[in-house]
Scaffold this motif. Structure first.
Motif, PDB file in Angstrom:
ATOM      1  N   ALA A 149      -4.969   6.686   4.708  1.00 25.49           N
ATOM      2  CA  ALA A 149      -6.427   6.570   4.635  1.00 25.49           C
ATOM      3  C   ALA A 149      -6.924   5.398   5.476  1.00 25.49           C
ATOM      4  N   LEU A 150      -6.234   4.267   5.417  1.00 27.34           N
ATOM      5  CA  LEU A 150      -6.651   3.105   6.201  1.00 27.34           C
ATOM      6  C   LEU A 150      -6.488   3.368   7.700  1.00 27.34           C
ATOM      7  N   ALA A 151      -5.406   4.011   8.096  1.00 33.12           N
ATOM      8  CA  ALA A 151      -5.203   4.343   9.511  1.00 33.12           C
ATOM      9  C   ALA A 151      -6.260   5.333   9.995  1.00 33.12           C
ATOM     10  N   LEU A 152      -6.576   6.325   9.165  1.00 35.35           N
ATOM     11  CA  LEU A 152      -7.621   7.296   9.518  1.00 35.35           C
ATOM     12  C   LEU A 152      -8.971   6.596   9.668  1.00 35.35           C
ATOM     13  N   ALA A 153      -9.299   5.712   8.736  1.00 32.60           N
ATOM     14  CA  ALA A 153     -10.571   4.977   8.810  1.00 32.60           C
ATOM     15  C   ALA A 153     -10.637   4.135  10.080  1.00 32.60           C
TER      16      ALA A 153
ATOM     17  N   PHE B 283       0.819  -1.207   0.000  1.00 36.73           N
ATOM     18  CA  PHE B 283       0.000   0.000   0.000  1.00 36.73           C
ATOM     19  C   PHE B 283       0.856   1.260   0.000  1.00 36.73           C
ATOM     20  N   THR B 284       0.403   2.237  -0.769  1.00 34.13           N
ATOM     21  CA  THR B 284       1.113   3.506  -0.862  1.00 34.13           C
ATOM     22  C   THR B 284       1.002   4.255   0.466  1.00 34.13           C
ATOM     23  N   GLU B 285       1.803   5.291   0.594  1.00 37.75           N
ATOM     24  CA  GLU B 285       1.746   6.115   1.798  1.00 37.75           C
ATOM     25  C   GLU B 285       0.346   6.707   1.980  1.00 37.75           C
ATOM     26  N   GLN B 286      -0.265   7.157   0.887  1.00 39.78           N
ATOM     27  CA  GLN B 286      -1.608   7.735   0.969  1.00 39.78           C
ATOM     28  C   GLN B 286      -2.631   6.679   1.371  1.00 39.78           C
ATOM     29  N   GLU B 287      -2.534   5.478   0.808  1.00 40.10           N
ATOM     30  CA  GLU B 287      -3.451   4.394   1.172  1.00 40.10           C
ATOM     31  C   GLU B 287      -3.286   4.018   2.644  1.00 40.10           C
ATOM     32  N   GLN B 288      -2.048   3.968   3.124  1.00 42.22           N
ATOM     33  CA  GLN B 288      -1.798   3.660   4.526  1.00 42.22           C
ATOM     34  C   GLN B 288      -2.414   4.726   5.430  1.00 42.22           C
TER      35      GLN B 288
END
Length: 145
Positions: A91-95, A84-89
């Motif tokens: 977003a997943l952590a925020l979710a 996962f990209t930095e942005q995906e990581q």
């Protein structure tokens, strides 16, 4: 334990959640985030909430949007993979933070890879997905092969 189909008992409330969900999806698109990322967020929130109905639906949606089986296989442990990209990581952590309502806020997702509009869009998407998970689990939607 008795299960009641919430959408049938109160269809107006159900339609309101549907409108919220559609607006959250549109916010993700307007924020310039990939549709696959939206599905990953929905999948991760559904994993945390134990919602089999939503997991099956959004896994199928993710595949239709080009997601790979390898990434889907490791989304439950996204932080431990290099898929996962930095942005995906972020977003997943925020979710996860929105879903778990950690107090005080951890903020581990705040690495600058999401702008304010994207943070808001992912937050609303997670909020909407949490609502759907609770509707599906509480209504005991069937999930059979």
């Amino acid at each position: 334990m008795r299960h009641v189909n919430l959408s049938k008992q109160h269809p107006t409330a159900y339609k309101s959640v549907m409108a919220l969900s559609q607006e959250a999806d549109e916010a993700v698109a307007r924020a310039g985030l990939e549709p696959r990322l939206g599905e990953l967020v929905k999948i991760r929130v559904s994993q945390l909430n134990g919602c089999a109905f939503c997991l099956r639906m959004h896994t199928r949606d993710a595949i239709a949007k080009g997601e790979t089986s390898d990434r889907l296989a490791v989304v439950a442990a996204w932080w431990e993979s290099q898929y996962f990209t930095e942005q995906e990581q972020s977003a997943l952590a925020l979710a996860e933070e929105v879903t778990r309502l950690s107090v005080p806020e951890r903020g581990e997702w705040d690495n600058g890879s999401l702008n304010d509009e994207q943070v808001s869009a992912i937050s609303w998407l997670a909020i909407a997905m949490n609502a759907w998970n609770r509707i599906a689990v509480r209504s005991h939607y069937p999930v059979a092969p």
